[in-house]
Design a protein around this motif. Structure first.
Motif, PDB file in Angstrom:
ATOM      1  N   ILE A 159      47.599  57.657   9.076  1.00 18.01           N
ATOM      2  CA  ILE A 159      47.781  58.453  10.292  1.00 18.01           C
ATOM      3  C   ILE A 159      47.897  57.544  11.513  1.00 18.01           C
ATOM      4  N   TRP A 160      47.007  56.562  11.600  1.00 16.24           N
ATOM      5  CA  TRP A 160      46.995  55.627  12.733  1.00 16.24           C
ATOM      6  C   TRP A 160      48.309  54.847  12.817  1.00 16.24           C
ATOM      7  N   SER A 161      48.725  54.255  11.707  1.00 13.86           N
ATOM      8  CA  SER A 161      49.948  53.446  11.727  1.00 13.86           C
ATOM      9  C   SER A 161      51.180  54.306  11.970  1.00 13.86           C
ATOM     10  N   GLY A 162      51.162  55.570  11.530  1.00 10.31           N
ATOM     11  CA  GLY A 162      52.276  56.471  11.813  1.00 10.31           C
ATOM     12  C   GLY A 162      52.415  56.740  13.300  1.00 10.31           C
ATOM     13  N   ILE A 163      51.290  56.970  13.981  1.00  3.78           N
ATOM     14  CA  ILE A 163      51.308  57.170  15.434  1.00  3.78           C
ATOM     15  C   ILE A 163      51.793  55.894  16.134  1.00  3.78           C
ATOM     16  N   LEU A 164      51.328  54.746  15.649  1.00  4.66           N
ATOM     17  CA  LEU A 164      51.761  53.480  16.229  1.00  4.66           C
ATOM     18  C   LEU A 164      53.268  53.283  16.090  1.00  4.66           C
ATOM     19  N   LEU A 165      53.807  53.630  14.930  1.00  6.98           N
ATOM     20  CA  LEU A 165      55.244  53.481  14.705  1.00  6.98           C
ATOM     21  C   LEU A 165      56.037  54.305  15.718  1.00  6.98           C
ATOM     22  N   VAL A 166      55.590  55.513  15.981  1.00  3.43           N
ATOM     23  CA  VAL A 166      56.243  56.357  16.988  1.00  3.43           C
ATOM     24  C   VAL A 166      56.165  55.697  18.368  1.00  3.43           C
ATOM     25  N   CYS A 167      55.019  55.140  18.705  1.00  2.00           N
ATOM     26  CA  CYS A 167      54.854  54.465  19.995  1.00  2.00           C
ATOM     27  C   CYS A 167      55.802  53.279  20.130  1.00  2.00           C
ATOM     28  N   PHE A 168      55.957  52.511  19.077  1.00  2.00           N
ATOM     29  CA  PHE A 168      56.859  51.362  19.123  1.00  2.00           C
ATOM     30  C   PHE A 168      58.313  51.810  19.250  1.00  2.00           C
ATOM     31  N   ILE A 169      58.662  52.886  18.580  1.00  2.00           N
ATOM     32  CA  ILE A 169      60.035  53.373  18.645  1.00  2.00           C
ATOM     33  C   ILE A 169      60.405  53.781  20.074  1.00  2.00           C
ATOM     34  N   PHE A 170      59.504  54.445  20.768  1.00  2.00           N
ATOM     35  CA  PHE A 170      59.838  55.023  22.065  1.00  2.00           C
ATOM     36  C   PHE A 170      59.401  54.184  23.265  1.00  2.00           C
ATOM     37  N   PHE A 171      58.421  53.307  23.101  1.00  2.00           N
ATOM     38  CA  PHE A 171      57.837  52.673  24.282  1.00  2.00           C
ATOM     39  C   PHE A 171      57.886  51.150  24.305  1.00  2.00           C
ATOM     40  N   VAL A 172      58.289  50.500  23.224  1.00  2.00           N
ATOM     41  CA  VAL A 172      58.305  49.029  23.198  1.00  2.00           C
ATOM     42  C   VAL A 172      59.752  48.546  23.096  1.00  2.00           C
ATOM     43  N   PRO A 173      60.328  48.068  24.196  1.00  2.54           N
ATOM     44  CA  PRO A 173      61.709  47.597  24.180  1.00  2.54           C
ATOM     45  C   PRO A 173      61.811  46.160  23.668  1.00  2.54           C
ATOM     46  N   GLU A 174      63.029  45.669  23.557  1.00  5.86           N
ATOM     47  CA  GLU A 174      63.243  44.266  23.212  1.00  5.86           C
ATOM     48  C   GLU A 174      62.824  43.394  24.389  1.00  5.86           C
TER      49      GLU A 174
ATOM     50  N   PHE B 222      51.441  47.632  29.736  1.00 10.36           N
ATOM     51  CA  PHE B 222      51.476  48.730  28.763  1.00 10.36           C
ATOM     52  C   PHE B 222      52.026  48.239  27.429  1.00 10.36           C
ATOM     53  N   ILE B 223      53.102  47.440  27.477  1.00  9.57           N
ATOM     54  CA  ILE B 223      53.681  46.884  26.244  1.00  9.57           C
ATOM     55  C   ILE B 223      52.669  45.995  25.536  1.00  9.57           C
ATOM     56  N   ILE B 224      51.974  45.154  26.311  1.00  6.69           N
ATOM     57  CA  ILE B 224      50.973  44.268  25.710  1.00  6.69           C
ATOM     58  C   ILE B 224      49.869  45.080  25.054  1.00  6.69           C
ATOM     59  N   CYS B 225      49.463  46.169  25.684  1.00  6.33           N
ATOM     60  CA  CYS B 225      48.400  47.007  25.114  1.00  6.33           C
ATOM     61  C   CYS B 225      48.840  47.641  23.801  1.00  6.33           C
ATOM     62  N   VAL B 226      50.078  48.147  23.750  1.00  7.86           N
ATOM     63  CA  VAL B 226      50.578  48.756  22.510  1.00  7.86           C
ATOM     64  C   VAL B 226      50.651  47.707  21.404  1.00  7.86           C
ATOM     65  N   VAL B 227      51.183  46.526  21.726  1.00 12.07           N
ATOM     66  CA  VAL B 227      51.287  45.451  20.729  1.00 12.07           C
ATOM     67  C   VAL B 227      49.898  45.009  20.276  1.00 12.07           C
ATOM     68  N   SER B 228      48.955  44.914  21.209  1.00 12.15           N
ATOM     69  CA  SER B 228      47.600  44.495  20.854  1.00 12.15           C
ATOM     70  C   SER B 228      46.909  45.534  19.978  1.00 12.15           C
ATOM     71  N   ILE B 229      47.167  46.818  20.230  1.00 14.13           N
ATOM     72  CA  ILE B 229      46.602  47.866  19.379  1.00 14.13           C
ATOM     73  C   ILE B 229      47.185  47.766  17.969  1.00 14.13           C
ATOM     74  N   GLY B 230      48.477  47.414  17.880  1.00 15.37           N
ATOM     75  CA  GLY B 230      49.071  47.182  16.561  1.00 15.37           C
ATOM     76  C   GLY B 230      48.383  46.036  15.836  1.00 15.37           C
ATOM     77  N   THR B 231      48.120  44.948  16.558  1.00 18.57           N
ATOM     78  CA  THR B 231      47.399  43.812  15.968  1.00 18.57           C
ATOM     79  C   THR B 231      45.987  44.225  15.563  1.00 18.57           C
ATOM     80  N   PHE B 232      45.346  44.997  16.424  1.00 12.43           N
ATOM     81  CA  PHE B 232      44.007  45.514  16.138  1.00 12.43           C
ATOM     82  C   PHE B 232      44.021  46.338  14.853  1.00 12.43           C
ATOM     83  N   CYS B 233      45.022  47.199  14.683  1.00 11.59           N
ATOM     84  CA  CYS B 233      45.119  48.055  13.497  1.00 11.59           C
ATOM     85  C   CYS B 233      45.243  47.218  12.223  1.00 11.59           C
ATOM     86  N   VAL B 234      46.088  46.191  12.275  1.00 16.60           N
ATOM     87  CA  VAL B 234      46.303  45.353  11.084  1.00 16.60           C
ATOM     88  C   VAL B 234      45.027  44.634  10.686  1.00 16.60           C
ATOM     89  N   THR B 235      44.345  44.040  11.652  1.00 18.18           N
ATOM     90  CA  THR B 235      43.141  43.288  11.311  1.00 18.18           C
ATOM     91  C   THR B 235      41.974  44.214  10.966  1.00 18.18           C
TER      92      THR B 235
END
Length: 515
Positions: free
Chosen positions: A233-248, A71-84
């Protein structure tokens, strides 16, 4: 960057394989030191070094459930997808921006170039910061600034504002290209890397492939500014996902947090994590991280040649953003949204490449078993075992380019060149996944620097190729322009095969690679 490289390359492997039962009684099996002298072994109290308790320590990110790690990898990969995606979706705004800002197409293209330059320069700064503060703070701050710099792009009143905002937008987003690969290494053991690295490696290329597709519809039927509103809108949703679902996930930082807890619980200030004994400042590490990628490119022929190969592919991909318009508008008289749909060919090819991962995983396991049968250590591997996907991709790329070029006639149905672009997209993902995983495996102490070098060279090509791509296709013709790109890829094609066969011998004489 040296701190992270030492800890990830040497210490983490010992942590995973040691059998220490408690943090109160641990010992160093060998001096914790690299060529930079980043950590002084004499300063480490061996009896008080804090490490993972054992293989099953729940604080170790690799011991999280497989579902959570994926799940963490998917969220991070979606972030990479958004940037590119942000890099390429801009190309569909050219016509409207040229009319509104009264600039030439070359000047409008500078918005793409500046973004890609930011993507290339950012890793040298953000990668070492992640090794001091951890992955999570870098993700959060970078994504927040990425969102902020979308605002001036959306409300820009001149091309100068757009170009500057795009540069800082790319600089902020580059965290996902420099840090996300480390997150994959944090969460998965070496024998599990193949599949998650394939998914992560595909995301930087699926984004550029889908950017023109979605952007074509947005800019065909509404204002170009909505291109950036949707990204906000997309990056705002992603930021929320990182805050709550992606730990150190960075092991040295987690061990530092564990050391703080142990000191608090025991009252003994002697307990220390390895990262706390570093004697380099952040400035020293950032400067070193800026130098080391060039150092690797100069002294390591494997790094140089594989980086040039991946850079050529990135340049071709970004060149296609303009060339597809020239080819399909000029030959088949497509509208903007239809040109965007033509990128489905590349996208489908990339998805097929990702779907082939189980086959390459089985091949990797077969090679490991053969090595064991020949007397190698159980479970042992060689970095060269990661290269078969790249070997296949190196063949598919020129085939796809020739196919695309020589079917770009008006008399040939438009779907035929799309098949060629799909073959190219498939080869590209296979090449990148093989190259990325090989560099991480062959240069464990310097993986971040090797990937930063790759990102830098790729970005140079990705930034410059779009500036001459359209002119090249118009001057040489659709067929010979694509053939020229195919011939360049043929020149680079032997390198994955050479390193697969002779890589171990080359690594034995290397000052940086794992021997």
């Amino acid at each position: 960057m040296a701190v992270g490289q030492v800890l990830e390359g040497n210490t983490q492997h010992r942590m995973d394989n040691s059998a220490t039962s408690s943090p109160e009684k641990t010992s160093l099996e060998s001096p914790l030191e690299d060529s930079t002298g980043c950590i002084d072994p004499e300063e480490i109290e061996a009896d008080f070094e804090v490490r993972w308790d054992d293989h099953n320590d729940p604080a170790n990110p690799q011991n999280r459930s497989k579902l959570h790690r994926w799940f963490i990898i998917c969220v991070v990969s979606i972030g990479t997808f958004c940037v590119t995606y942000t890099s390429s979706v801009y190309t569909t705004t050219y016509d409207q921006i040229m009319n509104e800002f009264r600039c030439s197409e070359t000047v409008a293209t500078l918005g793409l170039t500046s973004f890609v330059c930011g993507l290339g320069l950012g890793p040298a700064l953000l990668a070492p910061l992640s090794e001091f503060y951890g992955r999570r703070p870098i993700y959060l701050y970078s994504l927040a600034f990425f969102l902020i710099w979308l605002i001036p792009s959306a409300v820009a009143q001149n091309i100068q504002t757009m170009i500057i905002a795009r540069f800082f937008n790319g600089l902020a987003g580059s965290a996902f290209l420099s840090v996300a690969g480390g997150t994959v290494r944090d969460l998965f053991a070496r024998n599990e890397l193949q599949a998650p690295m394939m998914v992560y490696s595909a995301s930087p290329f699926l984004g550029p492939a889908l950017g023109p597709l979605v952007g074509g519809f947005i800019n065909q039927f509404t204002s170009w500014r909505w291109t950036f509103y949707t990204l906000m809108i997309w990056s705002g949703i992603l930021l929320v996902c990182f805050i709550f679902f992606v730990p150190e996930t960075y092991h040295p930082v987690l061990l530092r947090e564990k050391a703080v807890r142990v000191r608090k619980e025991t009252g003994n200030e002697n307990f220390r994590a390895p990262i706390e004994n570093a004697n380099r400042t952040i400035l020293d590490t950032v400067l070193l991280s800026m130098i080391r990628p060039f150092h690797l490119l100069y002294f390591e022929h494997m790094v140089l040649n594989l980086c040039l190969f991946s850079a050529l592919l990135m340049g071709i991909l970004y060149l296609f953003f303009g060339a597809f318009g020239v080819v399909f508008e000029g030959t088949h008289h497509f509208q903007l949204w239809q040109v965007g749909l033509t990128f489905l060919g590349i996208f489908v090819g990339m998805v097929v490449a990702v779907a082939l991962d189980p086959l390459f995983s089985r091949n990797y396991n077969r090679l490991v078993q053969q090595r064991e049968a020949a007397g190698g250590e159980p479970g042992g591997s060689e970095p060269e075992f990661r290269l078969p996907p790249a070997m296949l991709g190196a063949v598919l790329v020129p085939i796809g380019l020739f196919f695309f070029g020589w079917t770009s006639y008006k008399s040939v149905h438009w779907i035929v060149p799309l098949v060629g672009s799909g073959i190219f997209g498939m080869g590209e993902v296979l090449l990148f996944s093989g190259i990325f995983t090989f560099l991480v495996d062959a240069y464990p102490m310097y993986a971040a620097s090797a990937l930063a070098a790759n990102s830098l060279v790729r970005s140079c090509f990705g930034a410059t190729f779009p500036l001459f791509g359209n002119q090249m296709y118009e001057k040489l013709g659709y067929q010979w322009a694509s053939s020229l790109l195919a011939f360049l890829s043929i020149l680079m094609m032997p390198f994955p095969y050479i390193f697969y066969k002779y890589g171990k011998r080359i690594r034995a004489n290397s000052r940086h690679a794992k021997s």
